[in-house]
Scaffold this motif. Sequence first.
Motif, PDB file in Angstrom:
ATOM      1  N   VAL A   1       0.847  -1.187   0.000  1.00 34.60           N
ATOM      2  CA  VAL A   1       0.000   0.000   0.000  1.00 34.60           C
ATOM      3  C   VAL A   1       0.884   1.239   0.000  1.00 34.60           C
ATOM      4  O   VAL A   1       1.673   1.445   0.928  1.00 34.60           O
ATOM      5  N   VAL A   2       0.738   2.056  -1.044  1.00 35.67           N
ATOM      6  CA  VAL A   2       1.468   3.317  -1.141  1.00 35.67           C
ATOM      7  C   VAL A   2       0.449   4.417  -0.869  1.00 35.67           C
ATOM      8  O   VAL A   2      -0.359   4.770  -1.724  1.00 35.67           O
ATOM      9  N   ALA A   3       0.452   4.922   0.374  1.00 38.03           N
ATOM     10  CA  ALA A   3      -0.528   5.933   0.780  1.00 38.03           C
ATOM     11  C   ALA A   3       0.041   6.766   1.915  1.00 38.03           C
ATOM     12  O   ALA A   3       0.649   6.231   2.831  1.00 38.03           O
ATOM     13  N   GLN A   4      -0.175   8.068   1.836  1.00 36.19           N
ATOM     14  CA  GLN A   4       0.315   8.966   2.874  1.00 36.19           C
ATOM     15  C   GLN A   4      -0.803   9.451   3.792  1.00 36.19           C
ATOM     16  O   GLN A   4      -0.546   9.867   4.903  1.00 36.19           O
TER      17      GLN A   4
ATOM     18  N   VAL B   1      -0.180  -7.765  -4.668  1.00 30.79           N
ATOM     19  CA  VAL B   1      -0.941  -6.731  -5.353  1.00 30.79           C
ATOM     20  C   VAL B   1      -0.529  -5.381  -4.774  1.00 30.79           C
ATOM     21  O   VAL B   1      -0.123  -5.299  -3.610  1.00 30.79           O
ATOM     22  N   VAL B   2      -0.633  -4.329  -5.572  1.00 27.21           N
ATOM     23  CA  VAL B   2      -0.216  -2.993  -5.152  1.00 27.21           C
ATOM     24  C   VAL B   2      -1.426  -2.068  -5.154  1.00 27.21           C
ATOM     25  O   VAL B   2      -2.134  -1.964  -6.162  1.00 27.21           O
ATOM     26  N   LEU B   3      -1.667  -1.409  -4.022  1.00 33.01           N
ATOM     27  CA  LEU B   3      -2.696  -0.367  -3.918  1.00 33.01           C
ATOM     28  C   LEU B   3      -1.970   0.967  -3.850  1.00 33.01           C
ATOM     29  O   LEU B   3      -1.130   1.167  -2.970  1.00 33.01           O
TER      30      LEU B   3
ATOM     31  N   PRO C   1       5.354  -7.612 -12.559  1.00 37.52           N
ATOM     32  CA  PRO C   1       4.195  -8.477 -12.766  1.00 37.52           C
ATOM     33  C   PRO C   1       3.033  -8.190 -11.806  1.00 37.52           C
ATOM     34  O   PRO C   1       1.956  -8.735 -11.971  1.00 37.52           O
ATOM     35  N   ALA C   2       3.267  -7.350 -10.811  1.00 35.92           N
ATOM     36  CA  ALA C   2       2.249  -7.125  -9.774  1.00 35.92           C
ATOM     37  C   ALA C   2       1.060  -6.346 -10.327  1.00 35.92           C
ATOM     38  O   ALA C   2       1.226  -5.322 -10.985  1.00 35.92           O
ATOM     39  N   PRO C   3      -0.154  -6.831 -10.060  1.00 41.33           N
ATOM     40  CA  PRO C   3      -1.338  -6.066 -10.449  1.00 41.33           C
ATOM     41  C   PRO C   3      -1.423  -4.792  -9.608  1.00 41.33           C
ATOM     42  O   PRO C   3      -1.008  -4.780  -8.448  1.00 41.33           O
ATOM     43  N   VAL C   4      -1.967  -3.736 -10.196  1.00 42.40           N
ATOM     44  CA  VAL C   4      -2.045  -2.433  -9.530  1.00 42.40           C
ATOM     45  C   VAL C   4      -3.491  -1.989  -9.442  1.00 42.40           C
ATOM     46  O   VAL C   4      -4.232  -2.062 -10.422  1.00 42.40           O
ATOM     47  N   ILE C   5      -3.859  -1.518  -8.254  1.00 35.03           N
ATOM     48  CA  ILE C   5      -5.172  -0.907  -8.049  1.00 35.03           C
ATOM     49  C   ILE C   5      -4.907   0.511  -7.585  1.00 35.03           C
ATOM     50  O   ILE C   5      -4.215   0.727  -6.583  1.00 35.03           O
ATOM     51  N   VAL C   6      -5.410   1.495  -8.327  1.00 37.56           N
ATOM     52  CA  VAL C   6      -5.228   2.896  -7.970  1.00 37.56           C
ATOM     53  C   VAL C   6      -6.481   3.342  -7.227  1.00 37.56           C
ATOM     54  O   VAL C   6      -7.602   3.162  -7.715  1.00 37.56           O
ATOM     55  N   ILE C   7      -6.279   3.901  -6.037  1.00 41.13           N
ATOM     56  CA  ILE C   7      -7.395   4.358  -5.212  1.00 41.13           C
ATOM     57  C   ILE C   7      -7.227   5.850  -4.965  1.00 41.13           C
ATOM     58  O   ILE C   7      -6.168   6.418  -5.205  1.00 41.13           O
ATOM     59  N   CYS C   8      -8.273   6.477  -4.479  1.00 43.26           N
ATOM     60  CA  CYS C   8      -8.194   7.905  -4.171  1.00 43.26           C
ATOM     61  C   CYS C   8      -8.853   8.151  -2.830  1.00 43.26           C
ATOM     62  O   CYS C   8     -10.028   7.819  -2.644  1.00 43.26           O
TER      63      CYS C   8
END
Length: 92
Positions: free
Chosen positions: A9-12, A51-53, A76-83
């Motif tokens: 999870v990449v989130a600040q 998986v990457v969020l 190869p990792a699937p990515v889900i972009v969230i807001c």
Amino acid sequence: MVAWEQVHVVAQDPQLRRLLEPALRSAGMTIVWYEGSRQFLGQDLPRLQGVVLIDLRLRSGSGVSIQKQMREAVSPAPVIVICGCEIGRAHV
């Protein structure tokens, strides 16, 4: 470990992180947190498992630019972009 059991999870935004953590843990996922794009992009992207969020609105880059760099690194990792931004009066 099965690849889908781990989520990066990449989130600040602390509120977004507080909302995601219980949901992901209850689904049995191991969470790896990243405070921003630099920290995440320091990983060996072609070998990244899970998986990457990615939060679309990071202070240190954008979720779209991270996704582009992952694609260039042939991750190869699937990515889900969230807001975690406000829409009207509700937080999404």
